[in-house]
Design a protein around this motif. Structure first.
Motif, PDB file in Angstrom:
ATOM      1  N   ARG A 114       4.946 -28.047  -3.718  1.00 55.05           N
ATOM      2  CA  ARG A 114       4.031 -27.687  -4.800  1.00 55.05           C
ATOM      3  C   ARG A 114       2.680 -28.376  -4.622  1.00 55.05           C
ATOM      4  N   LEU A 115       2.679 -29.690  -4.430  1.00 55.97           N
ATOM      5  CA  LEU A 115       1.434 -30.443  -4.274  1.00 55.97           C
ATOM      6  C   LEU A 115       0.690 -30.006  -3.020  1.00 55.97           C
ATOM      7  N   LEU A 116       1.412 -29.776  -1.949  1.00 49.25           N
ATOM      8  CA  LEU A 116       0.781 -29.346  -0.707  1.00 49.25           C
ATOM      9  C   LEU A 116       0.103 -27.982  -0.891  1.00 49.25           C
ATOM     10  N   ALA A 117       0.801 -27.030  -1.490  1.00 48.09           N
ATOM     11  CA  ALA A 117       0.231 -25.695  -1.713  1.00 48.09           C
ATOM     12  C   ALA A 117      -0.975 -25.760  -2.653  1.00 48.09           C
ATOM     13  N   GLU A 118      -0.910 -26.587  -3.681  1.00 40.11           N
ATOM     14  CA  GLU A 118      -2.039 -26.726  -4.612  1.00 40.11           C
ATOM     15  C   GLU A 118      -3.250 -27.344  -3.921  1.00 40.11           C
ATOM     16  N   THR A 119      -3.015 -28.301  -3.041  1.00 44.63           N
ATOM     17  CA  THR A 119      -4.113 -28.917  -2.284  1.00 44.63           C
ATOM     18  C   THR A 119      -4.720 -27.909  -1.317  1.00 44.63           C
ATOM     19  N   ASP A 120      -3.867 -27.091  -0.686  1.00 43.27           N
ATOM     20  CA  ASP A 120      -4.358 -26.036   0.200  1.00 43.27           C
ATOM     21  C   ASP A 120      -5.226 -25.049  -0.579  1.00 43.27           C
ATOM     22  N   ALA A 121      -4.798 -24.693  -1.787  1.00 43.54           N
ATOM     23  CA  ALA A 121      -5.573 -23.774  -2.630  1.00 43.54           C
ATOM     24  C   ALA A 121      -6.902 -24.411  -3.039  1.00 43.54           C
ATOM     25  N   GLU A 122      -6.879 -25.708  -3.311  1.00 47.37           N
ATOM     26  CA  GLU A 122      -8.112 -26.434  -3.654  1.00 47.37           C
ATOM     27  C   GLU A 122      -9.092 -26.369  -2.487  1.00 47.37           C
ATOM     28  N   TYR A 123      -8.580 -26.552  -1.254  1.00 43.20           N
ATOM     29  CA  TYR A 123      -9.447 -26.452  -0.074  1.00 43.20           C
ATOM     30  C   TYR A 123     -10.112 -25.077  -0.012  1.00 43.20           C
ATOM     31  N   LEU A 124      -9.336 -24.017  -0.229  1.00 45.97           N
ATOM     32  CA  LEU A 124      -9.884 -22.662  -0.111  1.00 45.97           C
ATOM     33  C   LEU A 124     -11.007 -22.411  -1.106  1.00 45.97           C
ATOM     34  N   LYS A 125     -10.933 -23.040  -2.279  1.00 42.82           N
ATOM     35  CA  LYS A 125     -11.980 -22.872  -3.290  1.00 42.82           C
ATOM     36  C   LYS A 125     -13.286 -23.543  -2.866  1.00 42.82           C
ATOM     37  N   MET A 126     -13.198 -24.620  -2.108  1.00 47.64           N
ATOM     38  CA  MET A 126     -14.398 -25.370  -1.731  1.00 47.64           C
ATOM     39  C   MET A 126     -14.781 -25.204  -0.266  1.00 47.64           C
ATOM     40  N   ALA A 127     -14.063 -24.332   0.463  1.00 50.53           N
ATOM     41  CA  ALA A 127     -14.276 -24.186   1.906  1.00 50.53           C
ATOM     42  C   ALA A 127     -15.695 -23.761   2.250  1.00 50.53           C
ATOM     43  N   SER A 128     -16.257 -24.464   3.219  1.00 54.43           N
ATOM     44  CA  SER A 128     -17.580 -24.147   3.754  1.00 54.43           C
ATOM     45  C   SER A 128     -17.656 -24.804   5.132  1.00 54.43           C
ATOM     46  N   ILE A 129     -18.663 -24.454   5.888  1.00 49.87           N
ATOM     47  CA  ILE A 129     -18.848 -25.093   7.194  1.00 49.87           C
ATOM     48  C   ILE A 129     -19.045 -26.601   6.993  1.00 49.87           C
ATOM     49  N   GLY A 130     -19.797 -26.987   5.971  1.00 50.07           N
ATOM     50  CA  GLY A 130     -20.018 -28.404   5.686  1.00 50.07           C
ATOM     51  C   GLY A 130     -18.729 -29.136   5.350  1.00 50.07           C
ATOM     52  N   SER A 131     -17.892 -28.540   4.489  1.00 50.17           N
ATOM     53  CA  SER A 131     -16.629 -29.205   4.141  1.00 50.17           C
ATOM     54  C   SER A 131     -15.701 -29.250   5.355  1.00 50.17           C
ATOM     55  N   ASP A 132     -15.716 -28.205   6.175  1.00 56.30           N
ATOM     56  CA  ASP A 132     -14.900 -28.223   7.388  1.00 56.30           C
ATOM     57  C   ASP A 132     -15.341 -29.340   8.329  1.00 56.30           C
ATOM     58  N   LEU A 133     -16.652 -29.518   8.472  1.00 52.45           N
ATOM     59  CA  LEU A 133     -17.157 -30.612   9.317  1.00 52.45           C
ATOM     60  C   LEU A 133     -16.722 -31.966   8.773  1.00 52.45           C
ATOM     61  N   ARG A 134     -16.810 -32.149   7.468  1.00 51.25           N
ATOM     62  CA  ARG A 134     -16.384 -33.426   6.861  1.00 51.25           C
ATOM     63  C   ARG A 134     -14.895 -33.671   7.097  1.00 51.25           C
ATOM     64  N   ILE A 135     -14.082 -32.641   6.940  1.00 54.65           N
ATOM     65  CA  ILE A 135     -12.637 -32.791   7.152  1.00 54.65           C
ATOM     66  C   ILE A 135     -12.345 -33.103   8.615  1.00 54.65           C
ATOM     67  N   LEU A 136     -13.022 -32.422   9.532  1.00 55.93           N
ATOM     68  CA  LEU A 136     -12.834 -32.706  10.958  1.00 55.93           C
ATOM     69  C   LEU A 136     -13.209 -34.147  11.294  1.00 55.93           C
ATOM     70  N   LEU A 137     -14.354 -34.585  10.784  1.00 54.20           N
ATOM     71  CA  LEU A 137     -14.795 -35.958  11.065  1.00 54.20           C
ATOM     72  C   LEU A 137     -13.838 -36.984  10.470  1.00 54.20           C
ATOM     73  N   ARG A 138     -13.333 -36.732   9.256  1.00 59.82           N
ATOM     74  CA  ARG A 138     -12.384 -37.662   8.648  1.00 59.82           C
ATOM     75  C   ARG A 138     -11.047 -37.653   9.391  1.00 59.82           C
ATOM     76  N   THR A 139     -10.687 -36.518   9.991  1.00 61.94           N
ATOM     77  CA  THR A 139      -9.472 -36.451  10.792  1.00 61.94           C
ATOM     78  C   THR A 139      -9.640 -37.283  12.066  1.00 61.94           C
ATOM     79  N   ILE A 140     -10.783 -37.129  12.719  1.00 62.48           N
ATOM     80  CA  ILE A 140     -11.039 -37.837  13.982  1.00 62.48           C
ATOM     81  C   ILE A 140     -11.254 -39.323  13.732  1.00 62.48           C
ATOM     82  N   TYR A 141     -12.028 -39.645  12.712  1.00 67.56           N
ATOM     83  CA  TYR A 141     -12.364 -41.038  12.416  1.00 67.56           C
ATOM     84  C   TYR A 141     -11.638 -41.498  11.158  1.00 67.56           C
ATOM     85  N   ARG A 142     -10.313 -41.522  11.244  1.00 68.61           N
ATOM     86  CA  ARG A 142      -9.522 -41.979  10.090  1.00 68.61           C
ATOM     87  C   ARG A 142      -9.854 -43.412   9.753  1.00 68.61           C
ATOM     88  N   GLY A 143     -10.184 -43.663   8.484  1.00 70.11           N
ATOM     89  CA  GLY A 143     -10.486 -45.019   8.053  1.00 70.11           C
ATOM     90  C   GLY A 143     -11.906 -45.372   8.361  1.00 70.11           C
TER      91      GLY A 143
END
Length: 186
Positions: A157-186
Motif C-alpha cells: 500500500r505505502l509503496l503504491a501510494e509513493t509511486d502515485a505521488e511520484y507520478l503527480k510530481m514527475a518532471s525532468i527536474g524531479s527525475d534528475l533530483r531522484i537520479l542524483l540522490r540515488t547515485i549520491y546517497r547521503g
C-alpha cells in the motif's frame, strides 16, 4: 507538469534515451569489471534476467548482474535469504551496480531511468494497488521516489501510494533530483 508520456515519445523518453546511452558509455568499464567479478566468484552466468511487471501490466525481462548463487528461488530481493547473496553480490548491491544492465531495458523502451520499480508478477497485492492508483500506466524505473525515501521494501500500500505521488510530481527536474540522490546517497 507531468512528463510521463501517453505513448513512447516525448521529453521523458528523450531524457531516458540520452541518459541511458551516456550512463552506459560512462559505466561500461565498471560494468565489464563487475561482469568478470561475478563470473569469477561463483558458477553461473553473470547476467540475470527475471520476468517483471512493466507498463500497463505487460511482462518483460528485467536484466541485472547476478548477485545470488545460481538456483536461488525467484523472490523479491528483501525476501531472499542473506546466505543466498554472493560476496561480490553484496558489493554490487551496496553500490547499486547490479542494476546497470537495466540501462539496456531503458534503451529498449521497457523501462525508464526513474519511475516505479518493476515488481514480480507474484506481488499481486502491489500490482492491484498500483492498478487502482494508475501507477501501471507509467514505465517502470531503475530507481524511483520510494527508493530514495528508503521505503522500497515496505508494505504494498505505502509503496503504491509513493509511486502515485511520484507520478503527480514527475518532471525532468524531479527525475534528475531522484537520479542524483540515488547515485549520491547521503
Amino acid at each position: 507538469m507531468s512528463v510521463i508520456p501517453s505513448g513512447h515519445g516525448g521529453p521523458k523518453r528523450a531524457f531516458d534515451l540520452a541518459g541511458a546511452a551516456l550512463l552506459l558509455l560512462l559505466t561500461s568499464p565498471v560494468l565489464a569489471i563487475a561482469f568478470l567479478s561475478v563470473r569469477a566468484s561463483s558458477p553461473g552466468p553473470a547476467l540475470f534476467s527475471q520476468i517483471r511487471v512493466g507498463r500497463n501490466g505487460v511482462l518483460f525481462r528485467c536484466h541485472k548482474l547476478r548477485t545470488m548463487y545460481q538456483g536461488t528461488p525467484s523472490l523479491p530481493t528483501h525476501e531472499a535469504p542473506a546466505t543466498a547473496v554472493t560476496s561480490v553480490g553484496r558489493v554490487l548491491r551496496a553500490y547499486k551496480l547490479d542494476e546497470l544492465p537495466q540501462l539496456w531495458n531503458v534503451l529498449k523502451g521497457e523501462m525508464s531511468l526513474v519511475g516505479p520499480r518493476p515488481c514480480l508478477p507474484t506481488q499481486t497485492e502491489l500490482i492491484e494497488r498500483r492498478a487502482e492508483l494508475g501507477v501501471l500506466s507509467a514505465p517502470p524505473g531503475m530507481t524511483g521516489l520510494a527508493q530514495i525515501q528508503g521505503i522500497d521494501m515496505s508494505t504494498p500500500r505505502l509503496l503504491a501510494e509513493t509511486d502515485a505521488e511520484y507520478l503527480k510530481m514527475a518532471s525532468i527536474g524531479s527525475d534528475l533530483r531522484i537520479l542524483l540522490r540515488t547515485i549520491y546517497r547521503g
